[in-house]
Design a protein around this motif. Sequence first.
Motif, PDB file in Angstrom:
ATOM      1  N   GLU A 131       0.835  -1.203   0.000  1.00  0.00           N
ATOM      2  CA  GLU A 131       0.000   0.000   0.000  1.00  0.00           C
ATOM      3  C   GLU A 131       0.873   1.258   0.000  1.00  0.00           C
ATOM      4  N   SER A 133       1.829   3.730   2.192  1.00  0.00           N
ATOM      5  CA  SER A 133       1.744   4.935   3.023  1.00  0.00           C
ATOM      6  C   SER A 133       2.773   4.949   4.155  1.00  0.00           C
ATOM      7  N   GLU A 469      -6.747  -8.581  18.298  1.00  0.00           N
ATOM      8  CA  GLU A 469      -6.924  -8.649  16.847  1.00  0.00           C
ATOM      9  C   GLU A 469      -5.707  -8.024  16.143  1.00  0.00           C
ATOM     10  N   GLY A 471      -4.703  -6.003  13.220  1.00  0.00           N
ATOM     11  CA  GLY A 471      -5.331  -5.219  12.158  1.00  0.00           C
ATOM     12  C   GLY A 471      -4.745  -3.828  12.106  1.00  0.00           C
ATOM     13  N   HIS A 472      -5.455  -2.946  11.442  1.00  0.00           N
ATOM     14  CA  HIS A 472      -4.930  -1.594  11.249  1.00  0.00           C
ATOM     15  C   HIS A 472      -5.285  -0.662  12.394  1.00  0.00           C
ATOM     16  N   ALA A 473      -6.366  -0.953  13.087  1.00  0.00           N
ATOM     17  CA  ALA A 473      -6.819  -0.051  14.143  1.00  0.00           C
ATOM     18  C   ALA A 473      -6.392  -0.513  15.538  1.00  0.00           C
ATOM     19  N   MET A 474      -5.780  -1.693  15.625  1.00  0.00           N
ATOM     20  CA  MET A 474      -5.417  -2.212  16.948  1.00  0.00           C
ATOM     21  C   MET A 474      -4.329  -1.362  17.599  1.00  0.00           C
ATOM     22  N   VAL A 475      -4.450  -1.180  18.925  1.00  0.00           N
ATOM     23  CA  VAL A 475      -3.355  -0.657  19.734  1.00  0.00           C
ATOM     24  C   VAL A 475      -3.073  -1.681  20.828  1.00  0.00           C
ATOM     25  N   ARG A 487       3.495   5.985  22.794  1.00  0.00           N
ATOM     26  CA  ARG A 487       3.170   6.535  21.476  1.00  0.00           C
ATOM     27  C   ARG A 487       3.112   5.459  20.397  1.00  0.00           C
ATOM     28  N   THR A 488       3.231   4.190  20.813  1.00  0.00           N
ATOM     29  CA  THR A 488       3.364   3.123  19.828  1.00  0.00           C
ATOM     30  C   THR A 488       2.462   1.943  20.164  1.00  0.00           C
ATOM     31  N   SER A 493      -0.840  -2.672  12.248  1.00  0.00           N
ATOM     32  CA  SER A 493       0.022  -2.120  11.206  1.00  0.00           C
ATOM     33  C   SER A 493       0.764  -0.872  11.631  1.00  0.00           C
ATOM     34  N   LEU A 494       0.227  -0.147  12.620  1.00  0.00           N
ATOM     35  CA  LEU A 494       0.933   1.052  13.088  1.00  0.00           C
ATOM     36  C   LEU A 494       2.292   0.716  13.706  1.00  0.00           C
ATOM     37  N   LEU A 500      11.023   3.555  12.067  1.00  0.00           N
ATOM     38  CA  LEU A 500      11.225   4.512  10.978  1.00  0.00           C
ATOM     39  C   LEU A 500      11.570   5.878  11.537  1.00  0.00           C
TER      40      LEU A 500
END
Lengths: 536, 536
Positions: A131, A133, A469, A471-475, A487-488, A493-494, A500
């Motif tokens: 993707e 981004s 889970e 996924g993209h929204a998991m913290v 902060r992480t 995916s975050l 980086l």
Amino acid sequence: MTTAERTESAAVQSLTGQMIIAGEHVTGTGGAVYAINPASDERLQPAYAHGTADDVARASAAAVEAFAIYRNTSSLDRANFLTAIADNLDADKDALVERATAESGLPVARVTGEVGRTSGQLRMFADVLREGSWQGARIDPAQPDRTPMPRADIRQRKIALGPVAVFGASNFPLAFSVAGGDTASALAAGCPVIVKAHDAHPGTSELVGRAITAAIVTTGMPAGTFSLLYGTGRELGIALVTDPDVKAVGFTGSRSGGTALVRAAASRPEPIPVYAEMSSINPVYPLRGALRNRGADLGRAFVGSLTMGSGQFCTNPGLVIAVDGPDLDTFVDAAAEAVAASTPTPMLTPNIATSYARGVGEFDGVATEVARGTETSAPNTCRPALFGTDADTFLSSETLQQEIFGASSLVVKCRDEQQVRDVTAKLEGQLTATVHADAIDHDDAGALLQLLELKAGRILFNGWPTGVEVGHAMVHGGPYPATSDSRTTSVGSLAIERFLRPVAYQDVPSSLLPSSIADGNPEQLWRRIDGELTRD
Amino acid sequence: MTTAERTESAAVQSLTGQMIIAGEHVTGTGGAVYAINPASDERLQPAYAHGTADDVARASAAAVEAFAIYRNTSSLDRANFLTAIADNLDADKDALVERATAESGLPVARVTGEVGRTSGQLRMFADVLREGSWQGARIDPAQPDRTPMPRADIRQRKIALGPVAVFGASNFPLAFSVAGGDTASALAAGCPVIVKAHDAHPGTSELVGRAITAAIVTTGMPAGTFSLLYGTGRELGIALVTDPDVKAVGFTGSRSGGTALVRAAASRPEPIPVYAEMSSINPVYPLRGALRNRGADLGRAFVGSLTMGSGQFCTNPGLVIAVDGPDLDTFVDAAAEAVAASTPTPMLTPNIATSYARGVGEFDGVATEVARGTETSAPNTCRPALFGTDADTFLSSETLQQEIFGASSLVVKCRDEQQVRDVTAKLEGQLTATVHADAIDHDDAGALLQLLELKAGRILFNGWPTGVEVGHAMVHGGPYPATSDSRTTSVGSLAIERFLRPVAYQDVPSSLLPSSIADGNPEQLWRRIDGELTRD
């Protein structure tokens, strides 16, 4: 302790006990450890000899060499590499399940699921790479006619930090270990990875290490992109974290272990970030309406979450905070019954079982024992425990605010919703906070949510915190001591952002610009042009 | 030292010397300091009495109280607040320029530009708030029919960390001080700010503090959103960084000062992030073709960048690395001539002038003096200095690798491009690296770029590092010791990320969901739905 006869599959029988340094199999020169099957106390072959600081130096030198090439591989090439690792793990599933269940005492279904979670996580990061981004492409075009000063052409992208050290966790021999979330996100970012395997499951680690190494060969990545070491935290672990070429650390484990790594990294001549996921007691808030409407059901379901996997989850619900009264009694009675009826199951290691028993012992007398699981003569088992106390006792006791790793939980009874919030305001940082609320609880839930946002990385309603889970929204993170860096996240995916850093390119000639920020958008990325997202 | 008669404008005459704690003017109980006009050594009225740890406690208690409200204000309301601060600064421009030039010795044009830069930066963050992507909205919708396990609804947004401590810098009395980039980005994120003013420009700080306080009143923000304190780094500064309610720190200053704050923050019971921008010597690489084609022009332009503002920029070019030969001689000769002809200008403070002279003295004898600016009897001036040395001497000398704050630079002559790269590989982290390259230098520039990406936050071609554009693509950051956290920038819109953390909301009832992640996208944000960016 007895030694098991080797009746394993050929794949498991082929384990060598060797480390893997940049593709080479290396026998450690330090003391040897064996995995122990905690369900039987049997020692599993082969011996795993610990490495030393020399092995760290060798792995990090290879990682530096690999980094110069690996960080410049394309997103698509790295996506293929991660996919190849995932394919290899899926192909090795039987051997992984066989060995990981033997090393951990975890049930086959759980470990089978964990293989899929681990390969799925690698595939998710492959998708993140495709993707694009993650590169954070931004372009502020030149304004040669701006007054009083012309503006230069400035572009930004994110690049890999450098070699990353990953410490495998005891409680997820696959998903938080050699090819787990830390490794997957670091490799996705373009960072070589050096893993210190957890001594609880060295055989699983070797199998996974081989799967990664094979993927390196088939996808043509540089050998030093991955190394797998065995060793003690005190010697090999500290050598890794203080190696000048290691630029970041991922860790999942105890508060004391994580804090030691954070301190070591902060005292380096060049400090580096440590992403340590450490300690959380994961408060659960059954609110008044929910208790009234379904107190007994909630109590039973709570114990299901509490005892799953012998309670050895980072998100295990170790604390219940609620307003005292007959509806809470209903919850507690149902929970107590379920705890008393629970089957003792093995813990991951003899040490963990001992620590659990000690932790439960320390609660005794400070809090009131509400229920215990049945006793058993099987070794290393977790006897679930439920304690109760009042808010004042809880707040005045450091012991009761500590995590007990395993299926133990404490119900804190409060006078009213205000005291629920007062107790919450004094909690340390948490990975999760769980609210059980019915429509009538709306106002209480809203007031609580305001506090919980500042205390936890994930807030969930009418569910249970165990089960994270991918996924993209998991913290999977949260304020200290849940993690060392709120902060992480270490799941989802975050997580790639941890490895980086942004670099700005000012008036760099187009022939030298990285393709992510080149004119014409050759990678077809979402980019910010003068702050506006566009795919042009 | 003489004391100036007060011939200032009414606005400057109205300065009280008081701190501002949550809107209240408070006189410090500690020792008093005065600003000094470095151009004349005159003492400026009024006296500024230092605060103590008690004042920190009072400001942080007010910040906690304000945070509960302020963090929940809408993006638009905070955008209006930042815009009101910007308007107030622009309206106060004359007084700000009058006082800041007197306190800093900086020229009127420079300070006038800095007022515009500071208000422009606030307006940029107002735009960032209106655009909304700062919230990092992500939604992974529920999959109730997924097998073997249904998926919960999981949403993510970023929230403010909590009260932030900001340390004003000496060298930018406006843009990196009370309402500078750290304050603007923290306020944008939803964090209350407590500023420790720099003792070099307390009057400017008070004027700016009043402008913020007035904007708080007119836009109805809670009073504790901002406080302004005076004090020593050792007492008040450490009290700020170790205050349990302070959740992050922004700092621009010396390596020793920044490192002390990082250590203090890391040893807290709850460690917090410190964003310290510290030390950089900003290497410049005139490559062979560029030297051949325009060596003398480059030499003169280099000295223009070097001596600007008495060299008191974080991005001042303190190092030139190039291949030895007649073309480099042309560059050095032109630079030497320009340095010798340069006019001495005042430095920011008597202490900074003394440190500069000491630093230059330490270079003498280790490197060769190539040129010095003319002497003058004016106080606190910077006599520009240019030194030369060879690569081996440079690499073996710790002294020569240190930053001298001021207009001093060192030319390191290398045998060949390989030695240029060898020297570069041994440099510490930098804010910037500058390459001067013509078409013929393409291959050398490409090889160098690979190294510079790992050393610097910003790489620029055929320009000069002084002058940091405020925009979306800027990175004013870099590996240690340029900053304490290379994953961030202190200039540009990305700076807001330093003060945010992600929170996941799992199955939270829609009536309780924050609007950024609510169904129907009421804020019309770019959001990631299952990983895909969309505005739907």
